[in-house]
Design a protein around this motif. Structure first.
Motif, PDB file in Angstrom:
ATOM      1  N   ALA A  72       0.836  -1.209   0.000  1.00  0.00           N
ATOM      2  CA  ALA A  72       0.000   0.000   0.000  1.00  0.00           C
ATOM      3  C   ALA A  72       0.868   1.256   0.000  1.00  0.00           C
ATOM      4  O   ALA A  72       0.614   2.199  -0.749  1.00  0.00           O
ATOM      5  N   ARG A  73       1.911   1.264   0.829  1.00  0.00           N
ATOM      6  CA  ARG A  73       2.810   2.428   0.873  1.00  0.00           C
ATOM      7  C   ARG A  73       3.525   2.618  -0.460  1.00  0.00           C
ATOM      8  O   ARG A  73       3.693   3.738  -0.926  1.00  0.00           O
ATOM      9  N   ALA A  74       3.946   1.520  -1.084  1.00  0.00           N
ATOM     10  CA  ALA A  74       4.630   1.608  -2.382  1.00  0.00           C
ATOM     11  C   ALA A  74       3.696   2.136  -3.475  1.00  0.00           C
ATOM     12  O   ALA A  74       4.146   2.749  -4.436  1.00  0.00           O
ATOM     13  N   GLY A 115       1.573   4.424  -2.936  1.00  0.00           N
ATOM     14  CA  GLY A 115       1.260   5.807  -2.610  1.00  0.00           C
ATOM     15  C   GLY A 115       0.077   5.975  -1.680  1.00  0.00           C
ATOM     16  O   GLY A 115      -0.451   7.070  -1.527  1.00  0.00           O
ATOM     17  N   GLU A 116      -0.343   4.902  -1.051  1.00  0.00           N
ATOM     18  CA  GLU A 116      -1.473   4.946  -0.122  1.00  0.00           C
ATOM     19  C   GLU A 116      -0.967   4.810   1.312  1.00  0.00           C
ATOM     20  O   GLU A 116       0.208   4.544   1.543  1.00  0.00           O
ATOM     21  N   SER A 117      -1.866   4.943   2.244  1.00  0.00           N
ATOM     22  CA  SER A 117      -1.522   4.785   3.655  1.00  0.00           C
ATOM     23  C   SER A 117      -1.163   3.328   3.944  1.00  0.00           C
ATOM     24  O   SER A 117      -1.773   2.411   3.392  1.00  0.00           O
ATOM     25  N   GLY A 118      -0.213   3.127   4.826  1.00  0.00           N
ATOM     26  CA  GLY A 118       0.204   1.776   5.191  1.00  0.00           C
ATOM     27  C   GLY A 118      -0.857   1.004   5.940  1.00  0.00           C
ATOM     28  O   GLY A 118      -0.775  -0.219   6.045  1.00  0.00           O
ATOM     29  N   VAL A 119      -1.863   1.682   6.468  1.00  0.00           N
ATOM     30  CA  VAL A 119      -2.935   0.984   7.192  1.00  0.00           C
ATOM     31  C   VAL A 119      -4.102   0.624   6.267  1.00  0.00           C
ATOM     32  O   VAL A 119      -5.064   0.016   6.712  1.00  0.00           O
ATOM     33  N   LEU A 120      -4.000   0.980   5.009  1.00  0.00           N
ATOM     34  CA  LEU A 120      -5.079   0.703   4.062  1.00  0.00           C
ATOM     35  C   LEU A 120      -5.514  -0.763   4.054  1.00  0.00           C
ATOM     36  O   LEU A 120      -6.710  -1.049   4.083  1.00  0.00           O
TER      37      LEU A 120
END
Length: 112
Positions: free
Chosen positions: A53-55, A57-62
């Motif tokens: 998710a972080r890669a 471009g989203e939040s890591g908690v997604l």
């Protein structure tokens, strides 16, 4: 002196130099390709999903949100111009979540 009804629509604008849709770089069940992603996806699929998710471009908690992995897979598929549909994304995540996460990670070439 009323206005005339529209009888035809204008043609769509021509598309310029868009790449044709492609297939996934690896199969859904190709978890053990020797890149380390399969091992990580099997042992810690939640951590791999957060990193994915972080890669993207989203939040890591997604990935902790219900249905978010389907949305993430659909987003990646559209950004990378990969063939498929939302139903296929849902089925992959619902029935084979660790494999789907590994496939997405391989597509983004996450290093482990």
């Amino acid at each position: 002196m009323g206005t005339r009804p529209v009888l035809t629509q204008p043609p769509p604008a021509p598309r310029s130099c868009q790449a044709l849709p492609q297939d996934w770089g690896s199969g859904l069940c190709d978890c053990w390709l020797g890149d380390g992603i399969g091992l990580w996806g099997t042992a810690c699929p939640c951590l791999l999903a957060c990193r994915l998710a972080r890669a993207a471009g989203e939040s890591g908690v997604l990935p902790c949100l219900p249905g978010a992995l389907v949305a993430l897979r659909t987003l990646l598929r559209q950004q990378l111009r990969i063939r498929g549909c939302v139903l296929e994304d849902w089925a992959a995540v619902c029935f084979c979540c660790p494999c789907a996460v590994c496939q997405m990670a391989r597509e983004l070439r996450l290093s482990c």
